[in-house]
Scaffold this motif. Sequence first.
Motif, mmCIF file in Angstrom:
data_model
loop_
_atom_site.group_PDB
_atom_site.id
_atom_site.type_symbol
_atom_site.label_atom_id
_atom_site.label_comp_id
_atom_site.label_asym_id
_atom_site.label_seq_id
_atom_site.Cartn_x
_atom_site.Cartn_y
_atom_site.Cartn_z
ATOM 1 N N UNK A 295 0.847 -1.183 0.000
ATOM 2 C CA UNK A 295 0.000 0.000 0.000
ATOM 3 C C UNK A 295 0.884 1.235 0.000
ATOM 4 N N UNK B 260 3.340 3.277 5.957
ATOM 5 C CA UNK B 260 3.521 2.593 7.230
ATOM 6 C C UNK B 260 4.956 2.132 7.435
ATOM 7 N N UNK C 297 0.296 3.850 2.256
ATOM 8 C CA UNK C 297 -0.075 4.629 3.424
ATOM 9 C C UNK C 297 1.115 4.975 4.314
ATOM 10 N N UNK D 109 7.344 2.038 1.913
ATOM 11 C CA UNK D 109 6.096 2.646 1.445
ATOM 12 C C UNK D 109 6.232 4.152 1.342
#
Lengths: 712, 80
Positions: free
Chosen positions: A83, A87, A85, A91
């Motif tokens: 993803x 985290x 996001x 990422x």
Amino acid sequence: MNIRQVSGRRIARETYRVDLHDGDLMIALAGNPNTGKSTVFNSLTGLKQHTGNWPGKTVTNAQGKYIHQDQRFILIDLPGTYSLFANSVDEEVARDFICSGEPRVTVVVTDATCLERNLNLVLQVMEITDHVVLCVNLLDEAKRKKIQVDLPALSKILGIPVIGTSARDGAGLDALKDAVYQVAMGEIETAPLRIRYGSAVEECLNLLEPIVQSIVDKKVNRRWVALRLLDGDWNDEASRAQLPFFRIRESKQLSDAMALSDQMLLEDHLDRDSLRDHIVTCIVAQAEEITQKVLRCEKQNYNDMDRRIDSVLTSRIWGIPVMVALLGLVFWITIKGANYPSQVLGIGLFWGQERLTQLFLSAGWPDWLHGLLVLGMYRTLAWVISVMLPPMAIFFPMFTLLEDLGYLPRIAFNLDNYFKKACAHGKQALTMCMGFGCNAAGVISCRIIDSPRERLISIITNNYVPCNGRFPTLIALATVFIAGELGSYQSVAASLIILAAIVIGIMITLIISKLLSKTILKGIPSSFALELPPYRKPQIGRIIVRSLYDRTLFVLARAIIVAAPAGMITWAFANIYVGDLSILQYGANLLGLFGHLLGLDGFILMAFILGFPANEIVIPILVMSYMSAGQMIELDSLQALRELFFANGWTWLTALCAMLFCLNHYPCGTTLLTIRKETQSIKWTLITFAITAATGIILCFVVAQSARLLGL
Amino acid sequence: MDMDRLIPLHRLILGTCGKVSQLTANGNTRRRMLDLGLICGTRVEALQKSPSGDTVAYEIRGAVIALRSEEASQILVELL
């Protein structure tokens, strides 16, 4: 505990310092881990970046270029992520690069056999940028599993070009290049699907978007920025200050609008935490809905085969025995297979040495020059090549094969509880496996671990598994160690000894990890999820070529570069006399007592010290030291090596301690430099050096002294 | 909803399926779980237990993901 947190932004800046010429177009390559992204990258650019079937393989980021329709494209391979996001560091790197607006087109590579999960990332990328091309890769695997993806329908739903590929065979890559070209040139207008988040969120977005537009760069998608403002990524000015595209960081208008939005959302029972849940849920649900429309599976249980293999390879009863047997088999093939080529190479290269000596004699060149170049440099090189090359050339392809099949994550799964008990991260088993190839690569692969504490533990303990440079040393020592009388079982016995050494190495890894977790790196294991990717059909030809060119020759070249000067220096040390003794003998005498305490001798310690730049040269240096100290024998086999060592006072205890010291001593120069780079800290580099050296010294001391006390 | 049928995921018997009903984790762990697609209603099957202990491989949205019991216990599922 003082751990420097590596910021994704800094990595992004350092990694993607792209050298752009006028008219070059930058393309970003994003995708979930293990979707064949690196294969797509390699096929497009012709580069030989290493690929492997385990999640998180692309830990070093690469860039390459290709030309299509007279247009130069710079392709940036982003770290594989599930993803955006932010985290984890990976990422954050991927997100920052895509949202910077630098890439003209972002290609998202997905696995056709796991489309639903992959669409999650695709939808997120489409929120950041309109210029997206979707590459549905591994169509050959999908076909094998009888999964059909309706690409035109997918393209229509998503509003972006969708290209099907089987990158390993090169199928579909031209179409992919065409699509990237057309999107980059504006020949195709994309109309990415927008995910709707329900009326409350949409109202807030309507409120924020115009304000966002006035304070951020044009290149950045304002709906996406507004979403991140809402869900808390950038809700304070400090975090906005980190982002280059906020032209204005403090805006009264913005803070007012955000306060109002928060209120509106609360009325809808959405606080920041539940909003993030809500957003992710909408994206996942959307991915599910799309998948149902475009995916056809003829067989309901298309993963049955994988399940059946897993039920053996990771079974409660068979998992670990099969793993040990498999490793043992790999070592046996390596030892058995390397034996004959080693002898042939040895004979050939020493025949060369005689010719060189004749040449020097007939030319009347001085003795010292002959000694330095032929007896010092050439002979060391001959040893490095004949002893090191064959095992490497056999081991590396087999290791790569296991990696390609997808076996390494299964090893991590099998061993997970031991790592958990050692308070270590579950993925440490993966980084440990990478250490078998090369510890420097193993240290780099520790980037897949998010928690700084556990990442440091993995880095510090990576050296406890022997790299490819130390395998041949261990093999040589093991063969010396076992009596020649064993005859045809010799290679089996040697494999068992190596296997035992590996098991000891893994146990030490666990013990030291546990000790670190209880002392200087206190903490409990952080959460993690380990993906067990589908097994893939390996491409034998490609594996052999790749592991020989990329790994074996690379490692050998490094060894040769180090061995040449080291051979000369050793010869010089062994032949420059001060008084009655050579410099080497002085050194060996100086280290002699200490060496004896560890069950070794001064020469062995000297060899390990001189072998600091590359572990491959330890045995050659040792041989040189012994030979120049008197015995000039023909050294063209491991049998001769054995005789040489015994003539110099070796016993089984010496061989055992030498093996233990080889397994547990400070990392080589390259690995230490890598640790320095990865931790950004000299302190942790020195700590690694100290801990690993201390392990070897203590272990050898205890073993040697106990054996002597017991009168063994 | 019948609360009696809710169990933590790590208690799901191998070979059986559950439907995610609630995540009790917070912060980063919760985000990671959501990234795996573990939203309410997601079907999860327990496939295989690690030979060394209580880490279990689950099928989640077509992918096989291994979770330690610490993580799995923070996912409540409804038996299917």
